[in-house]
Design a protein around this motif. Structure first.
Motif, PDB file in Angstrom:
ATOM      1  N   GLU A   1      35.261 -19.755 -41.639  1.00 60.56           N
ATOM      2  CA  GLU A   1      33.879 -20.067 -42.012  1.00 60.56           C
ATOM      3  C   GLU A   1      33.030 -18.839 -41.718  1.00 60.56           C
ATOM      4  O   GLU A   1      33.463 -17.934 -41.009  1.00 60.56           O
ATOM      5  N   LEU A   2      31.803 -18.839 -42.206  1.00 61.16           N
ATOM      6  CA  LEU A   2      30.886 -17.720 -41.998  1.00 61.16           C
ATOM      7  C   LEU A   2      30.758 -17.334 -40.526  1.00 61.16           C
ATOM      8  O   LEU A   2      30.618 -16.160 -40.190  1.00 61.16           O
ATOM      9  N   GLU A   3      30.850 -18.316 -39.646  1.00 64.74           N
ATOM     10  CA  GLU A   3      30.679 -18.039 -38.217  1.00 64.74           C
ATOM     11  C   GLU A   3      31.729 -17.069 -37.671  1.00 64.74           C
ATOM     12  O   GLU A   3      31.499 -16.399 -36.674  1.00 64.74           O
ATOM     13  N   SER A   4      32.872 -16.941 -38.353  1.00 64.11           N
ATOM     14  CA  SER A   4      33.864 -15.946 -37.906  1.00 64.11           C
ATOM     15  C   SER A   4      33.304 -14.536 -38.063  1.00 64.11           C
ATOM     16  O   SER A   4      33.626 -13.644 -37.280  1.00 64.11           O
ATOM     17  N   TRP A   5      32.454 -14.323 -39.069  1.00 58.62           N
ATOM     18  CA  TRP A   5      31.821 -13.011 -39.241  1.00 58.62           C
ATOM     19  C   TRP A   5      30.881 -12.726 -38.066  1.00 58.62           C
ATOM     20  O   TRP A   5      30.804 -11.599 -37.603  1.00 58.62           O
ATOM     21  N   PHE A   6      30.172 -13.743 -37.607  1.00 60.38           N
ATOM     22  CA  PHE A   6      29.273 -13.554 -36.455  1.00 60.38           C
ATOM     23  C   PHE A   6      30.071 -13.296 -35.181  1.00 60.38           C
ATOM     24  O   PHE A   6      29.736 -12.400 -34.410  1.00 60.38           O
TER      25      PHE A   6
ATOM     26  N   ASP B   1      31.130  -9.866 -34.373  1.00 60.36           N
ATOM     27  CA  ASP B   1      30.129  -8.879 -33.943  1.00 60.36           C
ATOM     28  C   ASP B   1      29.353  -9.456 -32.755  1.00 60.36           C
ATOM     29  O   ASP B   1      28.207  -9.896 -32.894  1.00 60.36           O
ATOM     30  N   VAL B   2      29.992  -9.456 -31.598  1.00 59.94           N
ATOM     31  CA  VAL B   2      29.393 -10.038 -30.399  1.00 59.94           C
ATOM     32  C   VAL B   2      28.096  -9.311 -30.023  1.00 59.94           C
ATOM     33  O   VAL B   2      27.135  -9.929 -29.562  1.00 59.94           O
ATOM     34  N   ALA B   3      28.027  -8.006 -30.252  1.00 61.32           N
ATOM     35  CA  ALA B   3      26.800  -7.255 -29.938  1.00 61.32           C
ATOM     36  C   ALA B   3      25.619  -7.794 -30.739  1.00 61.32           C
ATOM     37  O   ALA B   3      24.496  -7.882 -30.220  1.00 61.32           O
ATOM     38  N   ALA B   4      25.856  -8.163 -31.994  1.00 62.52           N
ATOM     39  CA  ALA B   4      24.777  -8.732 -32.816  1.00 62.52           C
ATOM     40  C   ALA B   4      24.330 -10.076 -32.252  1.00 62.52           C
ATOM     41  O   ALA B   4      23.128 -10.369 -32.204  1.00 62.52           O
ATOM     42  N   ILE B   5      25.269 -10.898 -31.820  1.00 64.71           N
ATOM     43  CA  ILE B   5      24.929 -12.189 -31.211  1.00 64.71           C
ATOM     44  C   ILE B   5      24.106 -11.951 -29.943  1.00 64.71           C
ATOM     45  O   ILE B   5      23.077 -12.583 -29.720  1.00 64.71           O
ATOM     46  N   ARG B   6      24.566 -11.010 -29.118  1.00 60.28           N
ATOM     47  CA  ARG B   6      23.901 -10.743 -27.838  1.00 60.28           C
ATOM     48  C   ARG B   6      22.491 -10.166 -28.014  1.00 60.28           C
ATOM     49  O   ARG B   6      21.663 -10.284 -27.123  1.00 60.28           O
ATOM     50  N   ALA B   7      22.206  -9.567 -29.150  1.00 62.66           N
ATOM     51  CA  ALA B   7      20.869  -9.039 -29.391  1.00 62.66           C
ATOM     52  C   ALA B   7      19.827 -10.155 -29.375  1.00 62.66           C
ATOM     53  O   ALA B   7      18.668  -9.928 -29.029  1.00 62.66           O
ATOM     54  N   GLU B   8      20.243 -11.361 -29.712  1.00 57.59           N
ATOM     55  CA  GLU B   8      19.333 -12.513 -29.714  1.00 57.59           C
ATOM     56  C   GLU B   8      19.673 -13.527 -28.626  1.00 57.59           C
ATOM     57  O   GLU B   8      18.824 -14.297 -28.209  1.00 57.59           O
ATOM     58  N   TYR B   9      20.921 -13.553 -28.198  1.00 56.96           N
ATOM     59  CA  TYR B   9      21.391 -14.523 -27.209  1.00 56.96           C
ATOM     60  C   TYR B   9      22.001 -13.737 -26.047  1.00 56.96           C
ATOM     61  O   TYR B   9      23.224 -13.600 -25.942  1.00 56.96           O
TER      62      TYR B   9
ATOM     63  N   ASN C   1      31.681  -2.119 -38.022  1.00 62.13           N
ATOM     64  CA  ASN C   1      32.521  -2.394 -36.858  1.00 62.13           C
ATOM     65  C   ASN C   1      32.748  -3.870 -36.586  1.00 62.13           C
ATOM     66  O   ASN C   1      32.944  -4.260 -35.444  1.00 62.13           O
ATOM     67  N   ASN C   2      32.716  -4.699 -37.598  1.00 62.43           N
ATOM     68  CA  ASN C   2      32.937  -6.121 -37.422  1.00 62.43           C
ATOM     69  C   ASN C   2      34.440  -6.382 -37.263  1.00 62.43           C
ATOM     70  O   ASN C   2      35.244  -5.835 -38.014  1.00 62.43           O
TER      71      ASN C   2
ATOM     72  N   VAL D   1      37.204  -7.233 -45.556  1.00 62.42           N
ATOM     73  CA  VAL D   1      37.672  -7.342 -46.940  1.00 62.42           C
ATOM     74  C   VAL D   1      36.484  -7.565 -47.877  1.00 62.42           C
ATOM     75  O   VAL D   1      36.408  -6.985 -48.964  1.00 62.42           O
ATOM     76  N   PHE D   2      35.535  -8.408 -47.459  1.00 62.66           N
ATOM     77  CA  PHE D   2      34.318  -8.624 -48.243  1.00 62.66           C
ATOM     78  C   PHE D   2      33.541  -7.319 -48.394  1.00 62.66           C
ATOM     79  O   PHE D   2      33.172  -6.920 -49.505  1.00 62.66           O
ATOM     80  N   ARG D   3      33.285  -6.642 -47.285  1.00 61.53           N
ATOM     81  CA  ARG D   3      32.524  -5.384 -47.288  1.00 61.53           C
ATOM     82  C   ARG D   3      33.166  -4.351 -48.207  1.00 61.53           C
ATOM     83  O   ARG D   3      32.504  -3.769 -49.075  1.00 61.53           O
ATOM     84  N   ASP D   4      34.458  -4.144 -48.044  1.00 62.36           N
ATOM     85  CA  ASP D   4      35.148  -3.122 -48.828  1.00 62.36           C
ATOM     86  C   ASP D   4      35.214  -3.488 -50.310  1.00 62.36           C
ATOM     87  O   ASP D   4      35.057  -2.631 -51.181  1.00 62.36           O
ATOM     88  N   GLY D   5      35.418  -4.774 -50.588  1.00 66.57           N
ATOM     89  CA  GLY D   5      35.432  -5.227 -51.974  1.00 66.57           C
ATOM     90  C   GLY D   5      34.095  -5.065 -52.648  1.00 66.57           C
ATOM     91  O   GLY D   5      33.996  -4.674 -53.819  1.00 66.57           O
ATOM     92  N   LEU D   6      33.036  -5.354 -51.917  1.00 66.60           N
ATOM     93  CA  LEU D   6      31.684  -5.204 -52.452  1.00 66.60           C
ATOM     94  C   LEU D   6      31.395  -3.744 -52.788  1.00 66.60           C
ATOM     95  O   LEU D   6      30.860  -3.430 -53.855  1.00 66.60           O
ATOM     96  N   ARG D   7      31.766  -2.862 -51.898  1.00 69.78           N
ATOM     97  CA  ARG D   7      31.554  -1.428 -52.157  1.00 69.78           C
ATOM     98  C   ARG D   7      32.377  -0.966 -53.361  1.00 69.78           C
ATOM     99  O   ARG D   7      31.906  -0.177 -54.173  1.00 69.78           O
ATOM    100  N   ARG D   8      33.587  -1.488 -53.474  1.00 69.04           N
ATOM    101  CA  ARG D   8      34.470  -1.078 -54.570  1.00 69.04           C
ATOM    102  C   ARG D   8      33.934  -1.549 -55.921  1.00 69.04           C
ATOM    103  O   ARG D   8      33.989  -0.820 -56.912  1.00 69.04           O
TER     104      ARG D   8
END
Length: 194
Positions: A103-108, A111-119, A176-177, A184-191
């Motif tokens: 699920e989307l939450e696996s992307w979050f 990136d634990v640093a992103a979570i910690r920026a708010e939590y 760095n996720n 795979v999403f990021r690289d596919g989007l760029r491609r």
């Protein structure tokens, strides 16, 4: 280049508004279409793709993004590809199909640093714990796991999906996720835009 994103729910739509410019820059335009749930997206996708096939300009791309939700990935991808074939037959390889594992939450969680920026109560060491080293392999639902983590560290309301996406997505480091499905999403989007 313009990109049309077709997604199944609001928190994904919210997250994409923040992370897509980080992935492809600000020189491209994009619009996110939220179908409300996966069943609605899958049901309406064939007709939507027929409409795209009838008018889509050469500088447009389409990205279909759905959660795996413990479904068979190959069967789900086949459904997406079958529905998109009307566009790809007419316009070529301009459609990107991506499945978020699980699920989307696996992307979050990737990136634990992103979570910690708010939590801030969430420990830095979370990503080093065996269970969280591979966010896409978390069993029993990443939504449920992230909800448990938040409650464990004193965030009593737990995971409010849209609010969480709104707060955490701006902090995400797309390079760095730890989630493989995000990579795979990021690289596919760029491609697909090159």
């Amino acid at each position: 280049m313009h990109i049309e994103f077709l997604v199944e729910e609001s928190s994904t739509a919210t997250a994409l508004k923040f992370i897509v410019p980080k992935i492809i820059g600000d020189i491209h335009t994009f619009e996110v279409h939220n179908f409300g749930n996966k069943n609605s997206l899958l049901k309406r996708l064939p007709e939507r793709m027929k409409t795209y096939a009838s008018f889509i300009p050469d500088d447009w791309r389409i990205v279909i993004l759905v959660d795996e939700d413990r479904a068979n990935c190959q069967e789900l991808k086949k459904k997406l590809c079958d529905a998109s074939s009307v566009v790809t037959t007419k316009k070529g390889n301009i459609v990107l199909h991506r499945i978020v594992v699980e699920e989307l939450e696996s992307w979050f969680i990737g990136d634990v640093a992103a979570i910690r920026a708010e939590y801030e109560k969430i420990p830095v060491s979370l990503s080093q714990q065996a269970k969280f080293r591979n966010p896409d392999a978390i069993k029993g639902g990443t939504w449920e796991e992230l909800d448990k983590i938040l409650k464990k560290y004193g965030y009593e309301t737990g995971l409010q999906k849209i609010d969480f996406a709104q707060k955490v997505s701006p902090h995400m480091d797309v390079e760095n996720n730890q989630s493989r499905s995000f990579q795979v999403f990021r690289d596919g989007l760029r491609r697909i835009i090159t």
